[in-house]
Write an enzyme that holds these catalytic residues in place. Sequence first.
Site, PDB file in Angstrom:
ATOM      1  N   HIS A 363      12.563  -9.889  12.525  1.00  0.00           N
ATOM      2  CA  HIS A 363      11.616 -10.137  13.608  1.00  0.00           C
ATOM      3  C   HIS A 363      11.702  -9.052  14.661  1.00  0.00           C
ATOM      4  O   HIS A 363      10.698  -8.632  15.233  1.00  0.00           O
ATOM      5  CB  HIS A 363      11.891 -11.493  14.241  1.00  0.00           C
ATOM      6  N   ASP A 629       3.148  -7.505   0.313  1.00  0.00           N
ATOM      7  CA  ASP A 629       3.564  -8.545  -0.619  1.00  0.00           C
ATOM      8  C   ASP A 629       3.065  -8.254  -2.025  1.00  0.00           C
ATOM      9  O   ASP A 629       3.800  -8.411  -2.999  1.00  0.00           O
ATOM     10  CB  ASP A 629       3.057  -9.919  -0.152  1.00  0.00           C
ATOM     11  N   ARG A 639      10.698  -6.406  -0.944  1.00  0.00           N
ATOM     12  CA  ARG A 639      10.341  -5.494   0.149  1.00  0.00           C
ATOM     13  C   ARG A 639      11.418  -5.428   1.218  1.00  0.00           C
ATOM     14  O   ARG A 639      11.415  -4.547   2.063  1.00  0.00           O
ATOM     15  CB  ARG A 639       8.990  -5.907   0.767  1.00  0.00           C
ATOM     16  N   CYS A 676      -4.675  -4.443   4.088  1.00  0.00           N
ATOM     17  CA  CYS A 676      -3.971  -4.447   5.374  1.00  0.00           C
ATOM     18  C   CYS A 676      -2.460  -4.320   5.284  1.00  0.00           C
ATOM     19  O   CYS A 676      -1.756  -4.625   6.222  1.00  0.00           O
ATOM     20  CB  CYS A 676      -4.346  -5.687   6.185  1.00  0.00           C
TER      21      CYS A 676
HETATM   22  C1  PEP Z   1       1.251  -7.868   3.532  1.00  0.00           C
HETATM   23  O1  PEP Z   1       1.969  -8.606   2.850  1.00  0.00           O
HETATM   24  O2  PEP Z   1       0.866  -6.756   3.146  1.00  0.00           O
HETATM   25  C2  PEP Z   1       0.836  -8.267   4.875  1.00  0.00           C
HETATM   26  C3  PEP Z   1      -0.042  -7.554   5.540  1.00  0.00           C
HETATM   27  O3  PEP Z   1       1.429  -9.345   5.420  1.00  0.00           O
HETATM   28  P1  PEP Z   1       2.918  -9.356   5.972  1.00  0.00           P
HETATM   29  O4  PEP Z   1       3.405  -7.939   5.990  1.00  0.00           O
HETATM   30  O5  PEP Z   1       2.862  -9.958   7.320  1.00  0.00           O
HETATM   31  O6  PEP Z   1       3.607 -10.196   4.957  1.00  0.00           O
HETATM   32 MG    MG Z   2       2.173 -10.656   3.381  1.00  0.00          MG
END
Ligand code: PEP
Ligand code: MG
Length: 747
Positions: A363, A629, A639, A676
Amino acid sequence: MPERSDSDSRKLLRRLRDVLGAQAKGQERLDQITHLIADSMRTEVCSIYLFRDAETLELCATEGLKAESVHQTRMKLGEGLVGRVARTNTPVNTADAPAEKGFRYMPETGEEIYSSFLGVPIQRVGEKLGVLVVQSRTARQFSDDEIYALEVVAMVLAEMTELGAFTGDEDGMRALHRQPVMFRGATGQEGAAEGHVWLHEPRVVVTNPVADDPVAEIDRLRDAVGQLRISVDDLLSAESLDKEQRQVLEAYRMFANSRGWLRRMEADIQNGLSAEAAVEKEQSAARARLEQVPDAYLRERLNDLDDLSNRLLRILTGQGADTGAEMPENPVLVARNIGPGELLEYGRKLRGVVLEEGSVGSHAAIVARALTIPLVIHARRITAEALNGDHILVDGDQGIAHLRPEEAVARAFRDKIAMQAEAQVRYASLRDLPATTACGTTIALHMNAGLMADLPSLEGSGADGVGLFRTELQFLVRNKMPRRAELAGLYARVMDAAKGKRVAFRTLDIGSDKVLPYMKPNDEPNPAMGWRAIRVGLDKPGVLRMQIQALLRAANGRPLTLMFPFVTELAEFQQARAHVLREVHRERSLGHVVPATLEIGAMLETPSLAFAPRTFFELTDFVSIGGNDLKQFFFAADRENERVRRRYDMLNLSFLGFIEQIVGRCAETGTPLSFCGEDAGRPVEALALAALGLRSLSMRPASIGPVKSLLRRVNLAEARAVISAARARGDMSARPALMDWLATQPA
Ligand code: PEP
Ligand code: MG
């Protein structure tokens, strides 16, 4: 050999203290000390070895070995018996040193005539400072009492070293906390910063390692331990504790009530240490053990003991976290770890952050990213080395921190910052221009956000909107569940700040690494693939519904865009969407205005959704690929795991082929598609995505300039041809081919 008594030990410590108190040069003090120790321990030799640099020990003073070897004899960490003591942080006690494994003969010292050897580490709370050795001709093992007595002396020497008692003159010894040190950690957030250290928890300084009155010291210690127990009990009685916090505090309580711990500290005091020095001695011993323990659970417990010792030291010295020191200019926060709320409190004041722990997905890292503060994580031992106000360079790109850097390093670093600043100026000039490629295709560039602190970037970066608003951050930085009205107010401010630009609010994505402090954590074997995101929302819809209501109210008749994280199959999307429609209906029946337009989208973060029935693509208003993800599941590479997270390239042609399939599926139904994940903010990756047909990318605000700058130079059809050729050739990744091609493009 007569037995040593407590009073021998106390006498020696008193004499050491007198040496410290008298005006003298560092070398004179060391010489006196070796003499005193040899005399008190009744050994022919006493030598002090100190670290010259992180890897090299140097003989700095001796009673008994040849005087000409002082400052000449050196050994590497781990080399010889002295090096072994330093490396393992444990004593070596032998009756026949030359026969001992690893013994290294140093002819210049004349030590060959001394058979018995006892070496103990000079360390302070895990910081290796040197080695204290006594030797004698008679072949004998030293007794446990003698080892203990020498350890107590070493503790006092450690405190004296820390206080700078042996440095500051011509002897060339390692001056603590003065030399340049480089910490090689990992990237938490890119960027470069120069500033001065601000310790989140400044180290406690012990100025009185030796005490005359053991009875009074034991009273002080018991009193402080009593206070400590009360404070731990108070913490435990708080209602809002989750299971993990409670476990930690239970462990604290266990240690705070541990007889063994108290008994050891009292014995240290009997031997002449002050209460503070006794706490530190046991803390150092625990740290040394910590380094040897492979078991993660035990390490955690020893870490707890370490924290507890710090609390005890703060009680004894009255040095709270608030030492009254003024925050330096351009502060760079240095800490073992920090919570997101605390980091937010510091806010944009900070130039950079360097943590000993932390992880990319933590976080704190998310907040640092939102605040665009360079962050280096895994900078081991920096809190032991850094002092408030120290000059520091933070290289978030490389994951390196330079503490007290040489001027040449600082100069090179400033050049790098200047170059980045120049580039920023160049990007700023592009701010109001569209990301239109040389072939005339315009790519919408949105930014990712999650905190109010992000929103000024919307204007500054020239983003077309917010492509991903991570709503969980607002939940993560609080210590209790926010209320609907509070959230509605917040979302309304986000929409106000966006001034009509589209904001895609993603509903709560918790679970996996994002655990709310006030929600019961679930022990899951593999949380990334566990009960997270929309799965939680559908199984326990209370929070999801509350959040949807807050969004509807915040929109107050304005257009609203929301999307669900981690949708894995059509049914999940249908159910989640039904919740939204139900809430809209409810709002309307309550007489509240409903959004002028409502877009309900899904994040594609698991491969399965790419193979969903056509109905899904027809039903959803848009699809946003959560590349972070999606990549982790495509490559089955966590990740969060430093070992594997960079192992697979996004430009791997298998992955690009998969993206192309998703583009194709969305094209069949005319479903708008965006991307994204973090990769959207990397210029070459962004180019590849655009070449494959993506027309909307969402990224960190700081990436918009570099991505736009590259996109405006290139022809997408050519880039696509380069990718296709790479695939036809059987390349594994499109990266080399794209890089070669880019090198031929006009600047
Ligand atoms: C992703 O998984 O690419 C995403 C944008 O969401 P987060 O990084 O918040 O899991
Ligand atoms: Mg994600």
